[in-house]
Design an enzyme around this catalytic site. Structure first.
Site, PDB file in Angstrom:
ATOM      1  N   ARG A   1      -5.432  -2.203   8.972  1.00  0.00           N
ATOM      2  CA  ARG A   1      -5.874  -3.561   8.626  1.00  0.00           C
ATOM      3  C   ARG A   1      -5.825  -4.485   9.832  1.00  0.00           C
ATOM      4  O   ARG A   1      -6.734  -5.243  10.087  1.00  0.00           O
ATOM      5  CB  ARG A   1      -4.972  -4.077   7.502  1.00  0.00           C
ATOM      6  CG  ARG A   1      -5.397  -5.363   6.914  1.00  0.00           C
ATOM      7  CD  ARG A   1      -4.710  -5.715   5.608  1.00  0.00           C
ATOM      8  NE  ARG A   1      -3.401  -5.100   5.445  1.00  0.00           N
ATOM      9  CZ  ARG A   1      -2.721  -5.116   4.316  1.00  0.00           C
ATOM     10  NH1 ARG A   1      -3.238  -5.684   3.259  1.00  0.00           N
ATOM     11  NH2 ARG A   1      -1.524  -4.561   4.232  1.00  0.00           N
TER      12      ARG A   1
ATOM     13  N   ASP B   1       5.631  -5.025   6.071  1.00  0.00           N
ATOM     14  CA  ASP B   1       6.316  -6.260   6.463  1.00  0.00           C
ATOM     15  C   ASP B   1       6.304  -7.326   5.365  1.00  0.00           C
ATOM     16  O   ASP B   1       7.261  -8.092   5.230  1.00  0.00           O
ATOM     17  CB  ASP B   1       5.806  -6.799   7.809  1.00  0.00           C
ATOM     18  CG  ASP B   1       4.310  -7.017   7.842  1.00  0.00           C
ATOM     19  OD1 ASP B   1       3.633  -6.713   6.837  1.00  0.00           O
ATOM     20  OD2 ASP B   1       3.807  -7.490   8.863  1.00  0.00           O
TER      21      ASP B   1
ATOM     22  N   ASP C   1      -0.229   2.364   8.492  1.00  0.00           N
ATOM     23  CA  ASP C   1      -0.756   1.641   9.661  1.00  0.00           C
ATOM     24  C   ASP C   1       0.156   1.661  10.893  1.00  0.00           C
ATOM     25  O   ASP C   1      -0.287   1.341  11.990  1.00  0.00           O
ATOM     26  CB  ASP C   1      -1.019   0.173   9.303  1.00  0.00           C
ATOM     27  CG  ASP C   1      -2.213  -0.001   8.384  1.00  0.00           C
ATOM     28  OD1 ASP C   1      -2.856   1.006   8.054  1.00  0.00           O
ATOM     29  OD2 ASP C   1      -2.507  -1.150   8.003  1.00  0.00           O
TER      30      ASP C   1
ATOM     31  N   ARG D   1       1.143  -5.050  -5.622  1.00  0.00           N
ATOM     32  CA  ARG D   1       1.322  -6.283  -4.857  1.00  0.00           C
ATOM     33  C   ARG D   1       1.649  -7.363  -5.890  1.00  0.00           C
ATOM     34  O   ARG D   1       1.067  -7.372  -6.970  1.00  0.00           O
ATOM     35  CB  ARG D   1       0.064  -6.593  -4.055  1.00  0.00           C
ATOM     36  CG  ARG D   1      -0.192  -5.475  -3.014  1.00  0.00           C
ATOM     37  CD  ARG D   1      -1.197  -5.848  -1.967  1.00  0.00           C
ATOM     38  NE  ARG D   1      -1.169  -4.883  -0.872  1.00  0.00           N
ATOM     39  CZ  ARG D   1      -1.993  -3.825  -0.774  1.00  0.00           C
ATOM     40  NH1 ARG D   1      -2.913  -3.601  -1.688  1.00  0.00           N
ATOM     41  NH2 ARG D   1      -1.883  -3.009   0.249  1.00  0.00           N
TER      42      ARG D   1
ATOM     43  N   THR E   1       4.195   2.587   5.509  1.00  0.00           N
ATOM     44  CA  THR E   1       2.786   2.178   5.594  1.00  0.00           C
ATOM     45  C   THR E   1       2.091   3.105   6.574  1.00  0.00           C
ATOM     46  O   THR E   1       2.668   3.459   7.610  1.00  0.00           O
ATOM     47  CB  THR E   1       2.619   0.713   6.066  1.00  0.00           C
ATOM     48  OG1 THR E   1       1.252   0.523   6.484  1.00  0.00           O
ATOM     49  CG2 THR E   1       3.507   0.334   7.236  1.00  0.00           C
TER      50      THR E   1
ATOM     51  N   GLY F   1       0.839  -1.210   0.000  1.00  0.00           N
ATOM     52  CA  GLY F   1       0.000   0.000   0.000  1.00  0.00           C
ATOM     53  C   GLY F   1       0.870   1.254   0.000  1.00  0.00           C
ATOM     54  O   GLY F   1       1.878   1.303   0.691  1.00  0.00           O
TER      55      GLY F   1
ATOM     56  N   ASP G   1       2.297  -0.486  11.603  1.00  0.00           N
ATOM     57  CA  ASP G   1       2.212  -1.838  12.178  1.00  0.00           C
ATOM     58  C   ASP G   1       3.469  -2.665  11.911  1.00  0.00           C
ATOM     59  O   ASP G   1       3.391  -3.888  11.800  1.00  0.00           O
ATOM     60  CB  ASP G   1       0.961  -2.559  11.638  1.00  0.00           C
ATOM     61  CG  ASP G   1       1.008  -2.738  10.130  1.00  0.00           C
ATOM     62  OD1 ASP G   1       1.852  -2.101   9.467  1.00  0.00           O
ATOM     63  OD2 ASP G   1       0.192  -3.516   9.605  1.00  0.00           O
TER      64      ASP G   1
HETATM   65  P1  ADP Z   1       3.076  -4.658   2.787  1.00  0.00           P
HETATM   66  O1  ADP Z   1       4.498  -4.664   2.291  1.00  0.00           O
HETATM   67  O2  ADP Z   1       2.485  -3.295   2.878  1.00  0.00           O
HETATM   68  O3  ADP Z   1       2.885  -5.511   4.026  1.00  0.00           O
HETATM   69  P2  ADP Z   1       1.907  -6.742   1.239  1.00  0.00           P
HETATM   70  O4  ADP Z   1       1.716  -7.690   2.385  1.00  0.00           O
HETATM   71  O5  ADP Z   1       0.800  -6.612   0.241  1.00  0.00           O
HETATM   72  O6  ADP Z   1       2.192  -5.278   1.661  1.00  0.00           O
HETATM   73  O7  ADP Z   1       3.241  -7.200   0.508  1.00  0.00           O
HETATM   74  C1  ADP Z   1       3.728  -6.494  -0.594  1.00  0.00           C
HETATM   75  C2  ADP Z   1       4.427  -7.467  -1.517  1.00  0.00           C
HETATM   76  O8  ADP Z   1       5.531  -8.058  -0.832  1.00  0.00           O
HETATM   77  C3  ADP Z   1       3.591  -8.645  -1.960  1.00  0.00           C
HETATM   78  O9  ADP Z   1       2.770  -8.382  -3.056  1.00  0.00           O
HETATM   79  C4  ADP Z   1       4.669  -9.638  -2.347  1.00  0.00           C
HETATM   80  O10 ADP Z   1       5.217  -9.317  -3.604  1.00  0.00           O
HETATM   81  C5  ADP Z   1       5.708  -9.398  -1.285  1.00  0.00           C
HETATM   82  N1  ADP Z   1       5.520 -10.333  -0.161  1.00  0.00           N
HETATM   83  C6  ADP Z   1       4.545 -10.342   0.725  1.00  0.00           C
HETATM   84  N2  ADP Z   1       4.655 -11.376   1.589  1.00  0.00           N
HETATM   85  C7  ADP Z   1       5.763 -12.031   1.217  1.00  0.00           C
HETATM   86  C8  ADP Z   1       6.432 -13.200   1.690  1.00  0.00           C
HETATM   87  N3  ADP Z   1       5.972 -13.871   2.755  1.00  0.00           N
HETATM   88  N4  ADP Z   1       7.557 -13.579   1.072  1.00  0.00           N
HETATM   89  C9  ADP Z   1       8.026 -12.910   0.016  1.00  0.00           C
HETATM   90  N5  ADP Z   1       7.437 -11.796  -0.497  1.00  0.00           N
HETATM   91  C10 ADP Z   1       6.327 -11.377   0.087  1.00  0.00           C
HETATM   92  O1  F6P Z   2      -1.752  -1.203   5.008  1.00  0.00           O
HETATM   93  C1  F6P Z   2      -2.250   0.048   4.671  1.00  0.00           C
HETATM   94  C2  F6P Z   2      -3.707  -0.041   4.315  1.00  0.00           C
HETATM   95  O2  F6P Z   2      -4.147   1.244   3.929  1.00  0.00           O
HETATM   96  C3  F6P Z   2      -4.603  -0.610   5.409  1.00  0.00           C
HETATM   97  O3  F6P Z   2      -4.901   0.332   6.408  1.00  0.00           O
HETATM   98  C4  F6P Z   2      -5.797  -1.059   4.599  1.00  0.00           C
HETATM   99  O4  F6P Z   2      -6.472  -2.102   5.250  1.00  0.00           O
HETATM  100  C5  F6P Z   2      -5.171  -1.549   3.341  1.00  0.00           C
HETATM  101  O5  F6P Z   2      -3.923  -0.909   3.215  1.00  0.00           O
HETATM  102  C6  F6P Z   2      -6.015  -1.287   2.123  1.00  0.00           C
HETATM  103  O6  F6P Z   2      -5.290  -1.656   0.996  1.00  0.00           O
HETATM  104  P1  F6P Z   2      -5.802  -1.572  -0.512  1.00  0.00           P
HETATM  105  O7  F6P Z   2      -7.145  -0.938  -0.517  1.00  0.00           O
HETATM  106  O8  F6P Z   2      -4.768  -0.778  -1.228  1.00  0.00           O
HETATM  107  O9  F6P Z   2      -5.810  -2.974  -0.979  1.00  0.00           O
END
Ligand code: ADP
Ligand code: F6P
Length: 320
Positions: A172, A104, A128, A73, A126, A12, A130
């Site tokens: 989230r 993360d 959040d 993503r 982010t 995000g 978090d």
């Molecule tokens: P954020 O980085 O904000 O937590 P996401 O969880 O959507 O957002 O993760 C972003 C991208 O990071 C994912 O689309 C994927 O490409 C990669 N990713 C997420 N989880 C993993 C994982 N467990 N191992 C490797 N890459 C990951």
């Molecule tokens: O992690 C940031 C965040 O804005 C959360 O607060 C929310 O739940 C989520 O991303 C929404 O993500 P999207 O609408 O981009 O899939």
């Protein structure tokens, strides 16, 4: 030590990501490195969607929300086969370092890529807040200020109609935005996943306050609770007060970043390049005791972040 590095934003978006991209690019260029921007996170890494960056590429972005590198993503990157493809692209591009600005999930991908031999540094981006190993994530301050301003406006109409507004803020899995914004707007209650809540008690408090002359009410709910409509209906049924739901949504993710977000993003970007310049990878840059620091990526992801229970107590103590 690094000669050519890449930078990407992933997951995000968050206001201040541009300031981090700018700081990474300018610091690296200052050190004589080559820099490429990778567009749309790991999606762009896998497809080789890159732009060469010079000092002018990052002009005029520090004050802008969103991310000039776009974000995405990338499900493919969750598997080692995808990460291996990413590693091969890094080799093809001649990258000896990568800065990943995201949450993360993005850091897990950066850890996997580091394990294959590309030094990666994570910068927390982010709204959040978090991420376990840092007190602060880029975008958090801007998002909270946006939510506060929006709820101040909601209060005007809530007050005019003697209503109760139940406002859902983003988060989230986390209630950090909710609890801080709740204090800032003078909410009567904040509902998060981290603290137990009792709707009967909230309703009883509201009824008592109304009998004492209070005319309107604000309840802030963290998105992760997932019950905002149910909460509003229950409050209406139990108190007889007209209750309305507002979901603030993505407005919280946009807008010009605050000073705090711009400055911390700049310092984190600078710090990330200092690490790569020393040949250090597999680290997360964060904030600890108010200072920018770095920590081993896996160790950082395994930490548990405390919830500001004291702030929650401040809110409940001062709400009525
Ligand atoms: P954020 O980085 O904000 O937590 P996401 O969880 O959507 O957002 O993760 C972003 C991208 O990071 C994912 O689309 C994927 O490409 C990669 N990713 C997420 N989880 C993993 C994982 N467990 N191992 C490797 N890459 C990951
Ligand atoms: O992690 C940031 C965040 O804005 C959360 O607060 C929310 O739940 C989520 O991303 C929404 O993500 P999207 O609408 O981009 O899939």
């Amino acid at each position: 030590m690094a000669h050519k590095i890449g930078v990407l934003t992933s997951g995000g978006d968050a206001p201040g990501m541009n300031a981090a991209v700018r700081a990474v690019a300018r610091t690296a260029l200052h050190k004589g490195m080559e820099v490429v921007g990778i567009r749309r996170g790991y999606v762009g890494l896998l497809s080789g969607d890159i732009i060469d960056m010079n000092a002018r590429t990052v002009s005029g972005i520090i004050e802008r929300g969103g991310t000039c590198l776009y974000t995405a993503r990338c499900p493919e990157f969750r598997d080692m086969a995808g990460v291996k493809k990413g590693y091969e692209m890094c080799m093809k591009l001649g990258l000896d370092g990568l800065v990943v600005i995201g949450g993360d999930g993005s850091f897990r991908g950066a850890g996997d890529l580091s394990s294959l031999g590309v030094p990666c540094i994570g910068i927390p981006g982010t709204i959040d807040n978090d991420i376990q190993c840092t007190e602060y994530t880029i975008g958090y301050d801007t998002a909270m200020n946006t939510a506060m301003e929006m709820i101040d406006k909601i209060r005007d109409t809530t007050q005019s109609h003697d209503r109760c507004s139940v406002v859902e803020v983003m988060g989230r899995k986390a209630g950090y935005i909710a609890v801080n914004v709740g204090i800032a707007v003078g909410a009567e209650a904040v509902i998060t996943l981290e603290e137990p809540y009792d709707l009967n008690k909230i309703a009883a408090d509201i009824i008592r306050a109304k009998q004492g002359g209070k005319t309107h009410f604000l309840i802030v709910v963290a998105e992760g609770v997932g019950q905002t409509d149910v909460i509003a209906n229950s409050i209406k049924d139990m108190t007889g007060i007209d209750s309305r739901v507002t979901v603030l949504g993505h407005v919280q993710r946009g807008g010009s970043p605050t000073l705090r977000d711009r400055v911390l993003a700049s310092e984190m970007g600078y710090h990330a390049v200092q690490l790569l310049d020393q040949g250090i990878g597999n680290r997360i840059v964060g904030l600890k005791d108010g200072q920018v620091y770095d920590i081993d990526l896996q160790e950082g992801l395994a930490m548990k972040k405390p919830f500001p229970h004291r702030r929650y107590e401040v809110l409940t103590t001062t709400a009525f």
